[in-house]
Design an enzyme around this catalytic site. Structure first.
Site, short mmCIF file in Angstrom:
data_model
loop_
_atom_site.label_atom_id
_atom_site.label_comp_id
_atom_site.label_asym_id
_atom_site.label_seq_id
_atom_site.Cartn_x
_atom_site.Cartn_y
_atom_site.Cartn_z
N CYS A 1 19.84 79.44 0.21
CA CYS A 1 18.46 78.77 -0.85
C CYS A 1 19.07 80.18 -1.55
O CYS A 1 19.63 80.73 -1.41
CB CYS A 1 17.69 78.92 -0.18
SG CYS A 1 16.03 78.92 -1.55
N GLY B 1 13.26 71.94 -3.26
CA GLY B 1 13.05 71.84 -1.27
C GLY B 1 11.87 70.90 -0.54
O GLY B 1 12.19 70.96 0.63
N CYS C 1 22.46 74.96 -6.82
CA CYS C 1 21.50 75.25 -5.69
C CYS C 1 21.15 73.95 -4.32
O CYS C 1 22.42 73.11 -4.14
CB CYS C 1 20.14 73.90 -6.61
SG CYS C 1 19.20 73.29 -5.79
N GLU D 1 9.96 84.56 -5.88
CA GLU D 1 9.51 84.63 -7.05
C GLU D 1 8.79 84.94 -8.18
O GLU D 1 8.18 85.22 -8.94
CB GLU D 1 9.24 82.40 -6.88
CG GLU D 1 10.35 81.70 -7.17
CD GLU D 1 10.24 81.12 -8.23
OE1 GLU D 1 9.46 81.50 -9.16
OE2 GLU D 1 11.44 80.82 -8.69
N HIS E 1 17.41 81.50 -3.62
CA HIS E 1 16.80 82.53 -4.24
C HIS E 1 16.94 83.78 -2.89
O HIS E 1 16.39 85.04 -3.19
CB HIS E 1 15.16 81.87 -3.63
CG HIS E 1 14.38 80.86 -5.08
ND1 HIS E 1 15.06 80.64 -5.74
CD2 HIS E 1 13.94 81.99 -5.84
CE1 HIS E 1 13.96 80.04 -6.55
NE2 HIS E 1 13.52 81.05 -6.48
N ASP F 1 20.59 75.01 -11.32
CA ASP F 1 19.51 74.72 -10.15
C ASP F 1 17.86 74.35 -10.35
O ASP F 1 17.82 74.17 -11.57
CB ASP F 1 19.48 76.44 -9.85
CG ASP F 1 18.51 76.65 -8.73
OD1 ASP F 1 18.76 76.04 -7.91
OD2 ASP F 1 18.08 77.90 -8.91
N SER F 2 17.47 74.34 -9.44
CA SER F 2 15.93 73.81 -9.20
C SER F 2 15.32 74.83 -10.58
O SER F 2 14.09 74.98 -10.67
CB SER F 2 15.26 73.60 -8.24
OG SER F 2 15.12 74.88 -7.47
N1 DGL Z 1 17.88 76.10 -5.68
C1 DGL Z 1 16.88 75.86 -4.45
C2 DGL Z 1 18.08 75.87 -3.27
O1 DGL Z 1 18.21 76.70 -3.60
C3 DGL Z 1 15.44 76.86 -4.54
C4 DGL Z 1 14.19 76.15 -4.12
C5 DGL Z 1 13.57 75.00 -3.76
O2 DGL Z 1 13.71 74.44 -5.19
O3 DGL Z 1 13.08 74.07 -3.27
O4 DGL Z 1 16.97 75.40 -2.30
#
Ligand code: DGL
Length: 268
Positions: free
Chosen positions: A184, A43, A73, A152, A186, A10-11
């Site tokens: 998303c 994102g 992600c 976050e 989060h 994931d990011s």
């Molecule tokens: N993991 C990203 C998503 O599901 C989280 C937000 C991001 O990295 O901008 O889109």
């Protein structure tokens, strides 16, 4: 049958929600999770950059001999799933298709709402997947970028979160949306807050749907780990920057003493 690990990335920290669902459903499986916290968020980045990051992480996971890859992600799944699937010789699944399938199955009324990051909304990936299953359903999308830092920062039960929820959801709710995809990683952390405002809204949390998809794929390819049912898999967590948020979420999800986080810099 294989005791090789499942690779998940994931990011940042959000994919831990997916990691947790996979671990809950298949506690016997070994997992390597990488959160790209140093380059977070994805994102707001360009498609090319997200593809490059995703390839770099996949190369690392492949070097660790993973048996399948889960792109946990939404943003990376939207931008890079095809590239990763076409360039690597192991099963790769993203989060968009399982989320779209679940929303169509649970559809209430005639429309589906999607909240996600800007990159995911712009890619139209949810629209594409939903249309494959249900060509006539109405789809309303909304970028809900602020939910990411709210989650976050641990502000999930705050006036800021409630204000943002109304800002992002009210309009589609007024249009009749009763099924909302949390597009998303989060956003499942904000589920309770959203549900308190919109009690009759069915929130599609993709984590569990992906876990079922992973289980199905492992079975089909005969890649499941076999052995005693009380086997506890090994979970290795990596991050490109070990942030406070990562530690906090790790403690919420994986309070096992043997689950520590290691720093790993990936830059091609
Ligand atoms: N993991 C990203 C998503 O599901 C989280 C937000 C991001 O990295 O901008 O889109």
């Amino acid at each position: 049958m294989s005791d090789r690990p499942i690779g998940i990335f994931d990011s940042g920290v959000g994919g831990l929600t997916v990691c947790k669902s996979i671990n809950d459903l298949m506690p016997q499986e070994n997992i390597i999770y990488f959160g790209d916290t140093a380059r977070f968020p994805y994102g707001t980045r360009s498609k090319e950059t997200i593809i490059r990051y995703s390839r770099e992480i996949t190369d690392y996971l492949i070097s660790r001999n993973v048996k399948m890859i889960v792109i946990a992600c939404n943003t990376a799944s939207s931008a890079a799933l095809d590239t990763i699937q076409n360039n690597y010789n192991i099963p790769v699944i993203g989060v968009i298709e399982p989320g779209a399938k679940a929303a169509c199955k649970r559809l209430r009324g005639d429309s589906i709402g999607v909240i996600a990051t800007r990159a995911t909304v712009t890619s139209g990936s949810y629209i594409k997947e939903i249309r494959k299953i249900n060509p006539s359903v109405k789809i309303y999308q909304q970028q809900a970028t602020l939910f990411v830092p709210i989650a976050e920062e641990g502000l999930i039960d705050s006036d800021i979160a409630r204000h943002a929820a109304r800002e992002y959801i009210q309009d589609m709710y007024d249009k009749g949306v009763k099924t909302l995809i949390l597009g998303c990683t989060h956003f499942p952390l904000l589920k309770k807050t959203i549900s308190e405002i919109y009690m009759d809204l069915d929130l599609v949390d993709t984590g569990m749907e992906i876990a079922y998809e992973v289980q199905k794929t492992l079975k089909e390819k005969n890649l499941e780990i076999k052995g005693s049912s009380d086997r506890v898999g090994n979970i290795e967590l990596y991050a490109s920057d070990i942030t406070e948020n990562y530690r906090r979420l790790k403690d919420i999800f994986f309070c096992r003493v043997d689950t520590s986080i290691s720093e790993l810099i990936i830059n091609g």
